[in-house]
Design a protein around this motif. Structure first.
Motif, mmCIF file in Angstrom:
data_model
loop_
_atom_site.group_PDB
_atom_site.id
_atom_site.type_symbol
_atom_site.label_atom_id
_atom_site.label_comp_id
_atom_site.label_asym_id
_atom_site.label_seq_id
_atom_site.Cartn_x
_atom_site.Cartn_y
_atom_site.Cartn_z
ATOM 1 N N PHE A 328 0.849 -1.194 0.000
ATOM 2 C CA PHE A 328 0.000 0.000 0.000
ATOM 3 C C PHE A 328 0.882 1.240 0.000
ATOM 4 O O PHE A 328 1.752 1.407 0.862
ATOM 5 N N GLN A 329 0.649 2.097 -0.983
ATOM 6 C CA GLN A 329 1.412 3.334 -1.111
ATOM 7 C C GLN A 329 0.604 4.484 -0.509
ATOM 8 O O GLN A 329 -0.547 4.706 -0.893
ATOM 9 N N TYR A 330 1.239 5.213 0.399
ATOM 10 C CA TYR A 330 0.528 6.242 1.155
ATOM 11 C C TYR A 330 1.450 7.446 1.317
ATOM 12 O O TYR A 330 2.578 7.313 1.829
ATOM 13 N N GLY A 331 0.995 8.597 0.878
ATOM 14 C CA GLY A 331 1.847 9.772 0.985
ATOM 15 C C GLY A 331 1.093 11.060 0.768
ATOM 16 O O GLY A 331 -0.095 11.069 0.425
ATOM 17 N N PRO A 332 1.780 12.179 0.938
ATOM 18 C CA PRO A 332 1.145 13.485 0.774
ATOM 19 C C PRO A 332 1.257 14.010 -0.652
ATOM 20 O O PRO A 332 2.167 13.650 -1.404
ATOM 21 N N LEU A 333 0.331 14.884 -0.976
ATOM 22 C CA LEU A 333 0.432 15.694 -2.184
ATOM 23 C C LEU A 333 1.480 16.761 -1.906
ATOM 24 O O LEU A 333 1.348 17.544 -0.972
ATOM 25 N N ASP A 334 2.530 16.775 -2.689
ATOM 26 C CA ASP A 334 3.668 17.654 -2.437
ATOM 27 C C ASP A 334 3.784 18.656 -3.582
ATOM 28 O O ASP A 334 4.150 18.303 -4.694
ATOM 29 N N ASN A 489 -11.427 13.020 -3.706
ATOM 30 C CA ASN A 489 -12.600 13.346 -2.888
ATOM 31 C C ASN A 489 -12.165 14.180 -1.681
ATOM 32 O O ASN A 489 -11.183 13.859 -1.026
ATOM 33 N N TYR A 490 -12.888 15.254 -1.419
ATOM 34 C CA TYR A 490 -12.594 16.120 -0.269
ATOM 35 C C TYR A 490 -13.856 16.313 0.567
ATOM 36 O O TYR A 490 -14.955 16.369 0.025
ATOM 37 N N PRO A 491 -13.708 16.435 1.902
ATOM 38 C CA PRO A 491 -12.441 16.285 2.627
ATOM 39 C C PRO A 491 -12.089 14.841 2.945
ATOM 40 O O PRO A 491 -10.922 14.485 2.973
ATOM 41 N N GLY A 492 -13.099 13.990 3.253
ATOM 42 C CA GLY A 492 -12.799 12.629 3.682
ATOM 43 C C GLY A 492 -12.610 11.677 2.518
ATOM 44 O O GLY A 492 -12.968 11.968 1.375
ATOM 45 N N PRO A 493 -12.045 10.492 2.779
ATOM 46 C CA PRO A 493 -11.866 9.482 1.728
ATOM 47 C C PRO A 493 -13.208 8.918 1.289
ATOM 48 O O PRO A 493 -14.149 8.841 2.080
ATOM 49 N N ASN A 494 -13.296 8.533 0.032
ATOM 50 C CA ASN A 494 -14.536 7.962 -0.497
ATOM 51 C C ASN A 494 -14.194 7.126 -1.724
ATOM 52 O O ASN A 494 -13.331 7.491 -2.517
ATOM 53 N N MET A 495 -14.852 5.981 -1.852
ATOM 54 C CA MET A 495 -14.685 5.122 -3.022
ATOM 55 C C MET A 495 -16.011 5.085 -3.766
ATOM 56 O O MET A 495 -16.891 4.298 -3.456
ATOM 57 N N PHE A 496 -16.165 5.977 -4.738
ATOM 58 C CA PHE A 496 -17.434 6.092 -5.449
ATOM 59 C C PHE A 496 -17.415 5.431 -6.827
ATOM 60 O O PHE A 496 -18.430 5.365 -7.496
ATOM 61 N N GLU A 508 -6.320 12.006 -4.222
ATOM 62 C CA GLU A 508 -6.345 13.198 -3.379
ATOM 63 C C GLU A 508 -7.513 13.090 -2.407
ATOM 64 O O GLU A 508 -8.618 12.691 -2.790
ATOM 65 N N TYR A 509 -7.258 13.475 -1.168
ATOM 66 C CA TYR A 509 -8.313 13.665 -0.173
ATOM 67 C C TYR A 509 -7.722 14.493 0.958
ATOM 68 O O TYR A 509 -6.514 14.786 0.978
ATOM 69 N N VAL A 561 -3.433 9.481 -1.297
ATOM 70 C CA VAL A 561 -2.629 10.702 -1.261
ATOM 71 C C VAL A 561 -3.369 11.744 -0.441
ATOM 72 O O VAL A 561 -4.501 12.127 -0.778
ATOM 73 N N TYR A 562 -2.723 12.200 0.640
ATOM 74 C CA TYR A 562 -3.329 13.199 1.511
ATOM 75 C C TYR A 562 -2.865 14.605 1.095
ATOM 76 O O TYR A 562 -1.678 14.847 0.877
ATOM 77 N N THR A 563 -3.794 15.527 1.020
ATOM 78 C CA THR A 563 -3.498 16.926 0.708
ATOM 79 C C THR A 563 -3.332 17.718 2.002
ATOM 80 O O THR A 563 -4.315 17.881 2.726
ATOM 81 N N GLN A 564 -2.103 18.193 2.375
ATOM 82 C CA GLN A 564 -0.892 18.187 1.599
ATOM 83 C C GLN A 564 0.292 18.357 2.531
ATOM 84 O O GLN A 564 0.122 18.524 3.737
ATOM 85 N N THR A 565 1.523 18.357 1.990
ATOM 86 C CA THR A 565 2.724 18.427 2.816
ATOM 87 C C THR A 565 2.800 19.733 3.595
ATOM 88 O O THR A 565 2.999 19.742 4.813
#
Length: 602
Positions: A328-334, A489-496, A508-509, A561-565
């Protein structure tokens, strides 16, 4: 006594030069702005993946002028600018707007070391935004179009016999008024759009080479076959020339191969040590060029054994794998922006800092968002161990965006000139990154910004580099091509949406905002997708979103990917402030949350 006078004069000259430059404007700055020495700006060798022993840094104070487009070299210049900081930045010492109707001129002199006699002298630019013309001793020696990638000229034929050589650079950049890739730049910054960047923004340097010399190295590992394919490009080679590549582990040579330039050499790396964020093992590499049996050029490089791929899991869900294991790849939007240097980090320590903090927070990936970094940034990612998704900087906007459906929205009907420029700049960006093990995914389009002929672009990208994954359109418009379906999806995660054929990711979330007085780019108009009042509230919301994400990992997400660094200008949704002086979350709690998400696929 004469020595003392000379020493005092030298000190006075240096101190005078230092006193001449200073950051300008009243915006916030990083702590590294105070560490800049105008006589030694970004002194590190700028190209670690192809390093030569001899070189000369041309960063420092140059003359500059802003004049109406279409004119000749100014008779008088406006003042001094600190290269390589963009003219709009505080650290340039100028902080002026250029605009599409004007050109930016640079001028300085340089001398060629006597020890370089008999060598060809290469003039190298890390990056200049956007259209660049270069003059040496009043001769136009070459041009380059592109704002994010390195380019070089052989200046040897244009040098005068002795003494100082005159160097003039002319730059034109229409920002959003043109068709070129610009990323987040605009002439009217607000919201998610930031200050324009014009001119030289990466290191400028000279280096001596033989007439026949190495120009590029492409190293692509094959973990399954325990091989590395290395292609060495070279200038002006003849039939008697050949290249030799040696791979070393801890100083011990473990593989070597010889062949002609331009042809892939296959080197065996038996029982390889695999590169990963948890164990970023790099192998040293020496690349030599021989002519008539004599070594005439040698560069230092490195490589790594790393594989990125996809595979269905036991539940039939397509997963991303690292070195043949679900990962699982997990990181910030930089975004890669700086309040004092804009596109350019004040120091190499600053450039490294964001990467180190990203790892401290328990992430294993960075999405480099619609920007390209200097070569040293990718080197730091390789060395520190962090995966990178590389976006193509967007430009030529104007599409209809429909992120919640398949095959929605529109592709942009771009001009032939715009399309040709896109491919030229995208290829150069891929060439810059192609040997870096940290880079595992190409992202040609973001949120339909300038998206065109999607299937063709993705097929071209995949063919040019079949060793990495291709994320066709982060956030849509979604097309049935490439390796990834990427939702925003903002703000929370969503799988639509869910794609049974490709990998599913949340590109992005988040965007949890916290404005902190004393660390803001501007007063008022600061925003996040949601805003809170203190670090505890931000941390609680972050952890809540991470826990929600875990359920979606089970159902199919392979990355997020979490927004943001950092905060960026009017955006206050960073994990730390724009000046990097305040971490806005509880680091321990965020690290634990991030690691718990990553472990979902272990």
């Amino acid at each position: 006594m004469k020595k003392q006078v000379l020493l005092c004069c030298l000190l006075a000259t240096v101190m005078g030069a230092n006193a001449q430059w200073k950051p300008v404007g009243d915006k916030i700055k990083t702590k590294w702005a105070e560490q800049i020495n105008p006589a030694a700006v970004l002194p590190e060798y700028p190209r670690p993946a192809m390093e030569r022993a001899e070189w000369k840094n041309l960063n420092g104070e140059w003359a500059y002028a802003i004049r109406e487009k279409g004119g000749v070299e100014p008779a008088a210049f406006d003042g001094t600018i600190l290269v390589p900081f963009a003219v709009e930045s505080s650290l340039s010492g100028v902080q002026k707007t250029v605009g599409e109707k004007n050109e930016l001129w640079y001028k300085r002199t340089f001398t060629v070391p006597a020890s370089w006699k008999g060598k060809q002298v290469m003039l190298n630019f890390g990056a200049v935004d956007w259209k660049t013309d270069v003059f040496v001793n009043d001769i136009l020696i070459g041009s380059h179009q592109g704002g994010f990638t390195p380019f070089s000229f052989d200046v040897t034929p244009y040098l005068v016999n002795k003494g100082e050589q005159k160097l003039v650079v002319r730059v034109w950049d229409p920002t959003e008024k043109g068709f070129q890739p610009i990323g987040k730049q605009t002439s009217r910054p607000e919201g998610i759009w930031y200050t324009a960047v014009t001119g030289i923004w990466q290191t400028v340097w000279l280096e001596p080479v033989a007439v026949n010399h190495v120009t590029a190295i492409k190293a692509i590992p094959d973990v399954d076959k325990e091989l590395v394919d290395v292609t060495v490009s070279a200038a002006k080679c003849c039939a008697a020339d050949y290249v030799e590549v040696a791979i070393l582990d801890g100083g011990k040579q473990i593989a070597t191969a010889k062949g002609v330039a331009g042809k892939a050499l296959r080197l065996a790396v038996k029982s390889p040590k695999l590169w990963s964020p948890e164990n970023p093992v790099l192998y040293d590499m020496k690349v030599s060029l021989f002519s008539n049996g004599k070594k005439i050029d040698e560069v230092s490089s490195y490589t790594a054994m790393r594989k990125i791929s996809t595979k269905r899991d036991a539940n039939g869900i397509m997963r991303m794998q690292l070195n043949n294991k679900d990962y699982f790849q997990y990181g910030p939007l930089d975004q890669g922006w700086w309040p004092d240097g804009l596109y350019t980090a004040p120091t190499d320590e600053a450039l490294l800092y964001d990467i180190k903090k990203t790892k401290d927070w328990g992430f294993n990936m960075i999405r480099k968002h619609v920007k390209v970094e200097p070569a040293r940034w990718y080197y730091h990612c390789d060395k520190e161990g962090i995966l990178v998704w590389q976006d193509m900087p967007s430009g030529d906007h104007g599409n209809r965006w429909e992120p919640h459906v398949y095959n929605g929205g529109t592709d942009k009907n771009r001009s032939d000139e715009s399309i040709a420029n896109y491919y030229q700049e995208w290829k150069e960006i891929m060439d810059l990154c192609i040997s870096h093990p940290s880079v595992v995914m190409w992202v040609p389009f973001n949120e339909a910004w300038g998206q065109f002929k999607t299937e063709e672009v993705i097929a071209w990208t995949k063919k040019y580099d079949p060793s990495r994954l291709v994320n066709p359109a982060s956030g849509g418009n979604h097309r049935a091509c490439g390796d990834v379906l990427d939702l925003h999806n903002y703000p929370g995660p969503n799988m639509f949406l869910f794609d049974a054929v490709r990998v599913n990711v949340l590109g992005e979330y988040g965007g949890i905002g916290l404005p902190l007085e004393g660390h803001l780019w501007q007063q008022g108009k600061n925003w996040g997708y949601v805003q809170f009042k203190n670090s505890d509230e931000v941390t609680a919301e972050y952890v809540k979103f991470a826990n929600e994400l875990k359920d979606m990992v089970k159902r199919g997400f392979s990355a997020a990917v979490y927004t943001q660094t950092t905060d960026v200008e009017g955006e206050v949704n960073g994990l730390m402030t724009y000046d990097r002086k305040v971490i806005k979350i509880n680091e321990k709690a965020v690290r634990e949350a991030n690691q718990s998400v990553i472990r979902m696929l272990e």
